[in-house]
Design a protein around this motif. Sequence first.
Motif, PDB file in Angstrom:
ATOM      1  N   LYS A  18       0.853  -1.209   0.000  1.00  0.00           N
ATOM      2  CA  LYS A  18       0.000   0.000   0.000  1.00  0.00           C
ATOM      3  C   LYS A  18       0.881   1.249   0.000  1.00  0.00           C
ATOM      4  CE  LYS A  18      -1.649   1.725   3.732  1.00  0.00           C
ATOM      5  NZ  LYS A  18      -2.310   1.942   5.034  1.00  0.00           N
ATOM      6  N   LEU A  22       0.958   3.999  -2.892  1.00  0.00           N
ATOM      7  CA  LEU A  22       0.545   5.366  -2.560  1.00  0.00           C
ATOM      8  C   LEU A  22       1.634   6.378  -2.892  1.00  0.00           C
ATOM      9  CD1 LEU A  22      -1.154   4.979   0.955  1.00  0.00           C
ATOM     10  CD2 LEU A  22      -2.254   5.833  -1.137  1.00  0.00           C
ATOM     11  N   MET A  52      -6.468   0.404   0.797  1.00  0.00           N
ATOM     12  CA  MET A  52      -6.348   1.614  -0.029  1.00  0.00           C
ATOM     13  C   MET A  52      -7.606   2.474   0.077  1.00  0.00           C
ATOM     14  SD  MET A  52      -3.399   2.002  -1.702  1.00  0.00           S
ATOM     15  CE  MET A  52      -3.606   2.877  -3.254  1.00  0.00           C
TER      16      MET A  52
END
Length: 232
Positions: A18, A22, A52
């Motif tokens: 993640k 990101l 997310m």
Amino acid sequence: MTVWHCYDRRDMMVDALKEATLARIRQTLALNGRASWAVSGGSTPAPLFEAMSGESLDWANVNVALVDERWVDIEHPRSNEAFVRRTLKKGRAEKARIIGMKTPHAHAADAVATVNARYALVPQPFDSVLLGLGPDGHTASLFPGAEGLDEAFDPKGNRICAALTAIKSPVTGDEVERMSLTAVAIKRARHVALMITGEEKRQTLQDALSANRHLPVARLADMVDIEVYWAP
Ligand code: 6PG
């Protein structure tokens, strides 16, 4: 080149992937005001999508495009797009722009021009591509022995998406007609992550990268730098 990121637990892997995803999306949003993430279906990414969806991001400017699709309508229980909409497009990610591959065409092969035109409008290169792996060595919808596989792997090809017809197996289920990102489209991405869990998939990937280099995942790894995220 293939780089392995191995974790003791799945939640640790999800968290790391993640953050890696990101970071790329945020960087491009800051630079261009819009970003793009290509995502696989299957089942493994569900916890990543859930995580997310809790993140603050300018989701309205994040294009989330499918990596591959089974040629079924969105109401079908095996639709990858439906899976992504269900698990990702909610909470803070409600406004994410989902770009699916399915069209009303009866066959994937008839939809190639339409899907490529649709994908040409998605900002590229993708900031990140999320891939999965099947026990038969397929990734995206690049299935071993599939009709259309060589075209999908053509290093000189200029298409973003290609239609394939897989050989029916317990892995494909009834959905042998597929649409997939091509190898060159994946190669252009800024970051390519392969998310896998369990011993069987680790073994499948290791065998592909050593002895079974004809398998699609190994062919892709020959062309593309892949970051493998693995947890038991
Ligand atoms: C598909 C998927 C496929 C998937 C792998 C892994 O349409 O079949 O997109 O490429 O990523 O098959 O699937 P699981 O995550 O369910 O093991």
